[in-house]
Design an enzyme around this catalytic site. Structure first.
Site, PDB file in Angstrom:
ATOM      1  N   ARG A  35       0.844  -1.203   0.000  1.00 34.86           N
ATOM      2  CA  ARG A  35       0.000   0.000   0.000  1.00 34.86           C
ATOM      3  C   ARG A  35       0.874   1.247   0.000  1.00 34.86           C
ATOM      4  NH1 ARG A  35       2.593   2.180   3.152  1.00 34.86           N
ATOM      5  NH2 ARG A  35       2.678   2.024   5.394  1.00 34.86           N
ATOM      6  N   GLU A  41      -0.553  10.231   8.285  1.00 33.00           N
ATOM      7  CA  GLU A  41       0.591   9.432   8.747  1.00 33.00           C
ATOM      8  C   GLU A  41       0.723   9.513  10.262  1.00 33.00           C
ATOM      9  OE1 GLU A  41       1.815   6.862   6.952  1.00 33.00           O
ATOM     10  OE2 GLU A  41       2.309   8.349   5.418  1.00 33.00           O
ATOM     11  N   HIS A  42       0.919   8.367  10.877  1.00 32.57           N
ATOM     12  CA  HIS A  42       1.025   8.253  12.333  1.00 32.57           C
ATOM     13  C   HIS A  42      -0.262   8.712  13.015  1.00 32.57           C
ATOM     14  CE1 HIS A  42       5.181   6.862  12.509  1.00 32.57           C
ATOM     15  NE2 HIS A  42       5.370   7.629  11.456  1.00 32.57           N
ATOM     16  N   ASP A  44      -3.033   6.437  12.708  1.00 37.36           N
ATOM     17  CA  ASP A  44      -3.863   5.229  12.933  1.00 37.36           C
ATOM     18  C   ASP A  44      -3.879   4.801  14.397  1.00 37.36           C
ATOM     19  OD1 ASP A  44      -1.242   4.163  12.762  1.00 37.36           O
ATOM     20  OD2 ASP A  44      -1.805   2.492  11.442  1.00 37.36           O
ATOM     21  N   GLY A 137       8.780   0.840   3.173  1.00 36.93           N
ATOM     22  CA  GLY A 137       7.654   1.661   3.642  1.00 36.93           C
ATOM     23  C   GLY A 137       6.387   1.453   2.842  1.00 36.93           C
ATOM     24  N   SER A 139       4.659  -1.473   3.031  1.00 36.61           N
ATOM     25  CA  SER A 139       3.936  -2.540   3.728  1.00 36.61           C
ATOM     26  C   SER A 139       4.163  -3.934   3.170  1.00 36.61           C
ATOM     27  CB  SER A 139       2.434  -2.264   3.731  1.00 36.61           C
ATOM     28  OG  SER A 139       2.159  -1.194   4.539  1.00 36.61           O
ATOM     29  N   SER A 140       5.406  -4.245   2.871  1.00 37.18           N
ATOM     30  CA  SER A 140       5.686  -5.621   2.457  1.00 37.18           C
ATOM     31  C   SER A 140       5.346  -6.588   3.590  1.00 37.18           C
ATOM     32  CB  SER A 140       7.146  -5.768   2.025  1.00 37.18           C
ATOM     33  OG  SER A 140       8.008  -5.262   3.011  1.00 37.18           O
ATOM     34  N   ASP A 185      -1.920  -0.715   7.702  1.00 34.55           N
ATOM     35  CA  ASP A 185      -1.283  -1.479   6.625  1.00 34.55           C
ATOM     36  C   ASP A 185      -2.021  -2.787   6.335  1.00 34.55           C
ATOM     37  OD1 ASP A 185       0.466   0.570   6.909  1.00 34.55           O
ATOM     38  OD2 ASP A 185       2.072  -0.615   7.814  1.00 34.55           O
ATOM     39  N   TYR A 235       9.545   4.158  16.436  1.00 30.52           N
ATOM     40  CA  TYR A 235       8.082   4.018  16.295  1.00 30.52           C
ATOM     41  C   TYR A 235       7.403   3.880  17.659  1.00 30.52           C
ATOM     42  CZ  TYR A 235       3.652   2.489  14.222  1.00 30.52           C
ATOM     43  OH  TYR A 235       2.328   2.385  13.863  1.00 30.52           O
TER      44      TYR A 235
HETATM   45  C1  GLA Z   1       3.727   1.976   9.774  1.00 28.36           C
HETATM   46  C2  GLA Z   1       2.699   1.252  10.640  1.00 28.36           C
HETATM   47  C3  GLA Z   1       1.302   1.817  10.429  1.00 28.36           C
HETATM   48  C4  GLA Z   1       1.292   3.336  10.568  1.00 28.36           C
HETATM   49  C5  GLA Z   1       2.407   3.955   9.740  1.00 28.36           C
HETATM   50  C6  GLA Z   1       2.536   5.447   9.966  1.00 28.36           C
HETATM   51  O1  GLA Z   1       3.486   1.716   8.424  1.00 28.36           O
HETATM   52  O2  GLA Z   1       2.684  -0.128  10.347  1.00 28.36           O
HETATM   53  O3  GLA Z   1       0.401   1.221  11.334  1.00 28.36           O
HETATM   54  O4  GLA Z   1       1.357   3.720  11.905  1.00 28.36           O
HETATM   55  O5  GLA Z   1       3.662   3.371  10.022  1.00 28.36           O
HETATM   56  O6  GLA Z   1       1.411   6.113   9.473  1.00 28.36           O
END
Ligand code: GLA
Length: 399
Positions: A35, A41-42, A44, A137, A139-140, A185, A235
């Site tokens: 995705r 961003e940040h 969720d 970044g 989402s693999s 993700d 994170y």
């Molecule tokens: C990573 C996390 C997600 C989200 C993003 C930042 O991809 O897996 O859950 O928090 O960072 O938006």
């Protein structure tokens, strides 16, 4: 510009590789996409909004039952996995604690959580392949988890509710991998739909489609090919700072704070917690504004919101890095006259990719120019591709 095989080409290739490695045709082939997050961003894990879309890059698994004699016990869930990405095989028994290489932990976590719910596949042979850039970044990891869950559904014939499946995959990442990620993700990989981005309310898990079908507008993804180790350690620190801010402001999460409440409560927060909260509160509002702009095909406003998001992630949330800032600045310097509406860092941060909203007719020229100038500035070869919004995880083939 980088190109990837179509999903049907990739699936056919994966099935052929399975036959080479395991000596028979696979019974099931499943795919789950990576995705790109357009904005949000940040947010969720702060119960906010996000706006991702699935990309035409996939994690594909081909599988067949393993011969009982080979596995040694017909009833145990012994899984033999061959990763075509690294050319190596691994065997694990579902539910048995063992030292596994990191890529196998994603698979094992999902198999184990599903087995605990009674979804037992029996012994399997699995081949993994992917066109999602690994660790970039996009989402693999989530794609691998969701592909695994989709495979278990196909093998057992028990189909999970999509939200439930996304949550289970997130749980696998939280508990087995130890990464306290939010839901975005896994949700995107499981539930996005072709032709549209998905606005997700991470509190209620309600989704609102945001159509992105204007052929004149493209989503350009540029992989900086930089990955800082900080992403894993920072994170959880960001999450904790957000929780600290919410608790000091007396709310459940930063979703419950608006700009006025944040301004009124600033004295209760440390300087760092205030900056983190300012990013989250502003970013949640930007997702809603971006969705409205996209619905009205107002790409200039959408693009400005992307730059604002980037600035906030760089200065207040402090998850960017110089190479990513360079990519965004190069896109911004091309500007609307050159076909660029907006650009920002996407994903967890500290490297990875940028996402750029641009005119389709100029996308290739934009990518060429950014890649060349990025190489001049950093001496690093970046990689660029465009993607239309893709379909979430599904079974590609039963035999
Ligand atoms: C990573 C996390 C997600 C989200 C993003 C930042 O991809 O897996 O859950 O928090 O960072 O938006």
């Amino acid at each position: 510009m980088d190109t990837a095989p179509t999903l049907s080409e990739l699936s056919a290739r994966t099935a052929a590789r399975f036959a080479e490695v395991f000596g028979q045709a696979p019974n099931w082939t499943v795919a789950a996409p990576g995705r790109v997050n357009l904005i949000g961003e940040h947010t969720d894990y702060n119960d906010g909004f996000v706006l991702p879309m699935a990309i035409e890059r996939y994690m594909v698994l081909a599988a067949g039952p393993a011969a009982a004699a080979e596995s040694g016990q017909s009833s145990g869930n012994i899984i033999r996995v061959f990763s075509d990405l690294i050319g190596s095989a691994q065997t694990f028994t579902v539910g048995q604690v063992a030292e596994l290489p990191p890529w196998c932990v994603y698979l094992h976590g999902v198999f184990d959580l599903l087995a605990k719910r009674g979804l037992n596949t029996g012994p399997l042979e699995v081949l993994v392949t992917s066109t999602v850039p690994l660790g970039g970044g996009l989402s693999s990891s989530a794609a691998l988890e969701v592909a695994t869950a989709t495979l278990v559904e196909a093998v057992t014939g028990q189909v999970l509710d999509g939200r439930d499946k996304a949550k289970l995959c997130q749980q696998a990442e939280n508990q087995y991998v130890g990464m306290p990620c939010g839901i975005m993700d896994q949700f995107s990989s499981a539930l996005c739909r072709a032709g549209e981005a998905m606005r997700l309310d991470c509190r209620s898990l309600e989704t609102t489609p945001v159509p992105l079908s204007d052929p004149n507008v493209s989503i350009l993804i540029i992989n900086s090919n930089v990955k800082h180790e900080l992403s894993n350690s920072e994170y959880p620190v960001r999450r904790a700072q957000c929780e600290e801010a919410a608790s000091a402001l007396g709310v459940k999460s930063l979703r419950d704070v608006d700009p006025a409440a944040l301004a009124a409560g600033w004295s209760k927060l440390s300087e760092v917690a205030y900056k983190r909260a300012r990013h989250v509160v502003g970013e949640i509002a930007r997702v809603l504004e971006f969705s409205d702009a996209a619905a009205n095909a107002d790409w200039s406003t959408a693009g400005e919101l992307m730059y604002a998001s980037h600035d906030s992630l760089r200065d207040d949330y402090e998850v960017s890095c110089p190479q990513i800032d360079t990519l965004v600045e190069l896109a911004q310097s091309i500007g609307p006259s050159g076909g660029v509406y907006g650009s920002r860092i996407t994903g967890g941060g500290f490297g990875g990719c940028t996402v750029t909203l641009c005119e389709t007719a100029k996308a290739a020229a934009i990518a060429d120019r950014i890649l060349a100038e990025y190489k001049d500035h950093t001496d690093i070869e970046a990689m660029a591709f465009t993607s239309r919004p893709a379909q979430g995880a599904h079974v590609v083939r039963y035999q």
